[in-house]
Motif scaffolding. Structure first.
Motif, PDB file in Angstrom:
ATOM      1  N   SER A 247       0.293   5.968   2.077  1.00 16.98           N
ATOM      2  CA  SER A 247      -0.850   5.076   1.920  1.00 16.98           C
ATOM      3  C   SER A 247      -2.100   5.939   1.804  1.00 16.98           C
ATOM      4  CB  SER A 247      -0.980   4.114   3.104  1.00 16.98           C
ATOM      5  OG  SER A 247      -1.167   4.829   4.314  1.00 16.98           O
ATOM      6  N   ARG A 340       2.869   5.930   5.415  1.00 18.08           N
ATOM      7  CA  ARG A 340       2.802   4.500   5.127  1.00 18.08           C
ATOM      8  C   ARG A 340       2.760   3.692   6.420  1.00 18.08           C
ATOM      9  NH1 ARG A 340       5.023   1.759   0.713  1.00 18.08           N
ATOM     10  NH2 ARG A 340       4.519   3.676  -0.437  1.00 18.08           N
ATOM     11  N   SER A 341       1.802   2.780   6.506  1.00 17.81           N
ATOM     12  CA  SER A 341       1.685   1.930   7.689  1.00 17.81           C
ATOM     13  C   SER A 341       0.892   0.683   7.308  1.00 17.81           C
ATOM     14  CB  SER A 341       0.991   2.648   8.837  1.00 17.81           C
ATOM     15  OG  SER A 341      -0.334   2.998   8.514  1.00 17.81           O
ATOM     16  N   GLY A 342       1.161  -0.436   7.990  1.00 17.80           N
ATOM     17  CA  GLY A 342       0.410  -1.664   7.747  1.00 17.80           C
ATOM     18  C   GLY A 342       0.777  -2.302   6.436  1.00 17.80           C
TER      19      GLY A 342
END
Length: 349
Positions: A247, A340-342
């Motif tokens: 991200s 990558r998160s959320g």
């Protein structure tokens, strides 16, 4: 014949890379249920939405092959040829390669525009090809309802120096080598609102070759690279994030933008491609203001290189940009790649 009386942008419904089919529709076009045998020599195909195809020649060298064409973004035919050619050649630079050959793609409304105007388009193309050190060696032309021009370009790169948009790593800093906003300025031009000084700024940006990419291909700390064109910064950054499994966090105030954009945004000078872009990938992006959306999703024509640089290479990379004459706003990162998160692929602060 007074060629200047023919205003090319009045003969087309779109302009430059704003003509590109939206990412969402392109997904549907490229989808296939047909299974084809994988070519072991193909180092880069269309699975990662990279800028060009790359084929291993088996001798430590790879062939880069790409094509790009569009309708006029400026009225002057010579400048149209220059812009379209710089844009097409950029795909080779974005892969870290050296362009070696080009052939032309020309669609021309022969019942509306005389051949002398098309001749000037080709002359502009030859000028940019010469600047890139390559030959415009031929091409193909058709009778077409609207003027269309571009190039198919081949290049070479060492197989271990190919730069993809899908190989970034967490912690990479993000840089952009050209300021955003040429889509907004081209819309102002079509509406007769563009100031002369801004026309010069846009033209200089769109005809400047991204030749730095060839040099960046040799640098290990440059982990991923692409050029920013019709999908806007957000669209091409989203492709980088998706391909790399990461991200991105953008600091909006550090994104290079053409200084006069607020003047044109107040007059609602944003192209239709901006809305198409946002409708295609807006769900992947966190909350934005209207201004941020108009700028970050603005379709660029012959835009700059989006470069992901490992943290340990930042100092050397920024020094290289300054030594190469880039303005200070290009020699600083505007964002960072993270695990990558959320729900949002890209967040803007």
């Amino acid at each position: 014949m007074d060629i200047q009386k023919f205003k090319l942008t009045q003969y087309s419904h779109g302009a430059g890379c704003g003509c590109k089919i939206s990412p969402a529709i392109l997904d549907r076009i490229l989808h296939s249920n047909i299974t084809t045998a994988a070519d072991p020599r193909l180092l880069v195909g269309n699975d990662t939405r990279d800028d060009a195809a790359v084929l291993d020649l088996g001798n430590g060298t790879a062939l880069i092959s790409t094509t790009d064409f569009f309708m006029p973004i400026v009225d002057d035919p010579y400048d149209f040829g220059r812009i379209a050619s710089a844009n097409a050649i950029s795909d080779v630079y974005a892969m870290g390669g050296k362009p070696i050959l080009a052939i032309a793609i020309l669609g021309w409304p022969i019942d509306k525009l005389p051949p002398e105007v098309a001749q000037r388009v080709l002359e502009g193309s030859r000028a940019i090809c010469a600047e890139a050190g390559i030959t415009l060696a031929g091409g193909h032309s058709i009778d077409c309802p609207e003027p269309v021009f571009g190039l198919a370009v081949n290049g070479l790169v060492n197989t271990n120096q190919v730069k993809k948009n899908s190989t970034a790593t967490a912690g990479c800093r993000l840089y952009l080598t050209k300021a955003l906003g040429v889509g907004i300025l081209s819309t102002a031009q079509k509406r007769g609102l563009l100031l002369r000084e801004d026309a010069a700024i846009a033209l200089q940006s769109m005809t400047t070759l991204n030749r730095l990419g060839e040099q960046l291909g040799k640098l290990d700390y440059v982990k991923a690279m692409t050029d920013v064109t019709g999908f806007g910064l957000l669209g091409h950054l989203a492709e980088m994030c998706e391909g790399s499994g990461l991200s991105a966090e953008i600091e909006y105030d550090k994104v290079p933008v053409i200084a006069s954009l607020p003047h044109y945004l107040e007059q609602k000078c944003f192209p239709g491609g901006t809305t198409r872009n946002w409708n295609s990938y807006g769900q992947k992006v966190g909350s934005l203001s209207d201004t941020q959306r108009y700028v970050l999703a603005d379709p660029q024509t012959s835009g700059g290189l989006l470069v992901a640089v490992a943290a340990d290479g930042v100092g050397e990379f920024e020094a290289l940009l300054r030594e190469s004459g880039f303005p200070e706003d290009r020699a600083r990162p505007f964002g960072v790649l993270k695990p990558r998160s959320g729900q949002s692929l890209i967040s803007v602060v």
